[in-house]
Design a protein around this motif. Structure first.
Motif, PDB file in Angstrom:
ATOM      1  N   LEU A  41       0.822  -1.201   0.000  1.00 33.71           N
ATOM      2  CA  LEU A  41       0.000   0.000   0.000  1.00 33.71           C
ATOM      3  C   LEU A  41       0.858   1.254   0.000  1.00 33.71           C
ATOM      4  O   LEU A  41       1.861   1.319   0.720  1.00 33.71           O
ATOM      5  CB  LEU A  41      -0.909   0.014   1.233  1.00 33.71           C
ATOM      6  N   GLU A  43       1.927   4.897   1.184  1.00 33.97           N
ATOM      7  CA  GLU A  43       1.774   5.535   2.491  1.00 33.97           C
ATOM      8  C   GLU A  43       0.625   6.533   2.492  1.00 33.97           C
ATOM      9  O   GLU A  43      -0.086   6.670   3.475  1.00 33.97           O
ATOM     10  CB  GLU A  43       3.079   6.238   2.889  1.00 33.97           C
ATOM     11  N   ARG A  44       0.442   7.231   1.373  1.00 36.53           N
ATOM     12  CA  ARG A  44      -0.639   8.203   1.284  1.00 36.53           C
ATOM     13  C   ARG A  44      -1.767   7.625   0.443  1.00 36.53           C
ATOM     14  O   ARG A  44      -1.552   7.119  -0.644  1.00 36.53           O
ATOM     15  CB  ARG A  44      -0.131   9.505   0.647  1.00 36.53           C
ATOM     16  N   ARG A  45      -2.973   7.711   0.960  1.00 37.48           N
ATOM     17  CA  ARG A  45      -4.125   7.216   0.219  1.00 37.48           C
ATOM     18  C   ARG A  45      -4.353   8.051  -1.040  1.00 37.48           C
ATOM     19  O   ARG A  45      -4.077   9.245  -1.070  1.00 37.48           O
ATOM     20  CB  ARG A  45      -5.384   7.269   1.087  1.00 37.48           C
ATOM     21  N   SER A  46      -4.862   7.401  -2.083  1.00 37.71           N
ATOM     22  CA  SER A  46      -5.184   8.112  -3.315  1.00 37.71           C
ATOM     23  C   SER A  46      -6.542   7.637  -3.806  1.00 37.71           C
ATOM     24  O   SER A  46      -7.145   6.728  -3.232  1.00 37.71           O
ATOM     25  CB  SER A  46      -4.112   7.841  -4.380  1.00 37.71           C
ATOM     26  N   ARG A  47      -7.022   8.244  -4.865  1.00 40.01           N
ATOM     27  CA  ARG A  47      -8.314   7.869  -5.434  1.00 40.01           C
ATOM     28  C   ARG A  47      -8.181   6.765  -6.481  1.00 40.01           C
ATOM     29  O   ARG A  47      -9.158   6.410  -7.126  1.00 40.01           O
ATOM     30  CB  ARG A  47      -8.987   9.098  -6.040  1.00 40.01           C
ATOM     31  N   PRO A  50      -8.030   0.000  -6.372  1.00 37.54           N
ATOM     32  CA  PRO A  50      -7.144  -1.075  -5.908  1.00 37.54           C
ATOM     33  C   PRO A  50      -6.945  -2.122  -6.992  1.00 37.54           C
ATOM     34  O   PRO A  50      -7.838  -2.385  -7.798  1.00 37.54           O
ATOM     35  CB  PRO A  50      -7.902  -1.650  -4.707  1.00 37.54           C
ATOM     36  N   TRP A  76      -0.962   3.271  -6.314  1.00 36.67           N
ATOM     37  CA  TRP A  76      -1.963   2.213  -6.347  1.00 36.67           C
ATOM     38  C   TRP A  76      -1.721   1.212  -5.216  1.00 36.67           C
ATOM     39  O   TRP A  76      -0.590   0.791  -4.984  1.00 36.67           O
ATOM     40  CB  TRP A  76      -1.902   1.440  -7.653  1.00 36.67           C
ATOM     41  N   GLU A  77      -2.789   0.803  -4.536  1.00 44.67           N
ATOM     42  CA  GLU A  77      -2.637  -0.300  -3.604  1.00 44.67           C
ATOM     43  C   GLU A  77      -2.776  -1.602  -4.381  1.00 44.67           C
ATOM     44  O   GLU A  77      -3.660  -1.747  -5.233  1.00 44.67           O
ATOM     45  CB  GLU A  77      -3.661  -0.216  -2.475  1.00 44.67           C
TER      46      GLU A  77
END
Length: 292
Positions: A41, A43-47, A50, A76-77
């Motif tokens: 994942l 570290e910073r969430r994105s839109r 997955p 991307w996760e």
């Protein structure tokens, strides 16, 4: 029940680095099915949507390590499923497994990750993704040297099916030979790549022959299930396991985008030290173009 069983996501404190960006390496366990999903994942969430990576015969989440790092480092996760009796998932009797049970594994992983997932399948994993998409909505689909559905293949003859062992190992796909020969036949792989693949394919037979027989007999796929789903098919010109012309035919049949890599082998498309980058770049361009 242990704390691990209760908590589906376990965070590991020592994060790997990918493309110079910090990445968290987590895991998801689907205890009711004995499945382990390796997750990388950002570290910073994105839109970004997955990504669910689905391996083919004899493989595991190790197949996707370079892709997991590549995409997590770019926002991307990524979640790499281990089918039952593969790599870190629960050991099972191969006699109880089949292509159908693997489809159930993939559907379970899709349900865990939700409706916005983009599924990425390699080899038999590509056909598993196609079949699972009949039962679970996806945001997109990427098929890398996928096995062909019944509609595009000539069914195997009886003697070919009889020759398949009930349980087989790397000798069943031609990988129980000298590393130097394999490197010559798969020139996009380094010798270290070959040695790593040979090791991770396992020393003992563990793949179920029932799944391979089903694939060779032909697995019917309802292509209307994918509808207007953004889809990309990738073929490898050096692929001896799933010849590249079949990948192009599948793309035409699905109405999907097609990307051929003439100098890439079956495994080189996904984990060659150098060769995987070109393919990952093409997948990234597809994801960006479709806002996935």
């Amino acid at each position: 029940m242990t704390e691990t069983d209760r908590d589906p996501i376990l965070v590991r404190p020592h994060a790997p680095q990918a493309s110079g960006r910090s990445v968290r390496k987590d895991e998801i366990e689907l205890a009711d099915r004995g499945l382990y999903i390796e997750s990388w994942l950002p570290e910073r969430r994105s839109r970004r949507k997955p990504l669910l990576f689905v391996h083919g015969e004899l493989a595991g989440s190790w197949l996707w390590e370079r892709y997991l790092g590549y995409f997590a480092g770019r926002g991307w996760e990524g979640h790499a499923l281990n089918l039952r009796n593969h790599f870190w998932s629960q050991t099972a009797d191969p006699a109880d497994l089949s292509f159908d049970t693997y489809v159930e594994d993939v559907v379970a992983a899709m349900e865990r990750l939700g409706p916005n997932v983009v599924a990425v399948g390699h080899g038999m994993g590509g056909l598993l993704v196609l079949k699972a998409s009949e039962r679970h909505d996806l945001a997109g689909m990427i098929l890398i040297s996928p096995e062909l559905p019944r509609e595009l293949r000539v069914p195997a003859r009886l003697y070919e099916l009889r020759e398949i062992e009930d349980v087989y190992g790397k000798e069943g796909i031609g990988w129980a030979t000298l590393p130097e020969k394999l490197q010559r036949d798969n020139s996009d792989l380094t010798l270290n790549d070959v040695l790593r693949i040979q090791h991770l394919l396992g020393q003992k037979p563990h793949e179920t022959g029932a799944a391979r027989r089903q694939v060779l007999q032909g697995v019917a796929v309802d292509r209307t299930a994918t509808g207007q789903l953004p889809a990309l098919v990738i073929g490898g010109g050096l692929d001896r396991l799933v010849p590249e012309p079949g990948s192009e035919r599948l793309a035409d049949w699905l109405g999907a985008a097609y990307e051929p890599f003439g100098a890439h082998s079956h495994f080189g498309l996904v984990l060659g030290e150098h060769s995987h980058v070109q393919v990952a770049d093409a997948i990234r361009a597809f994801l960006d173009a479709n806002r996935l």
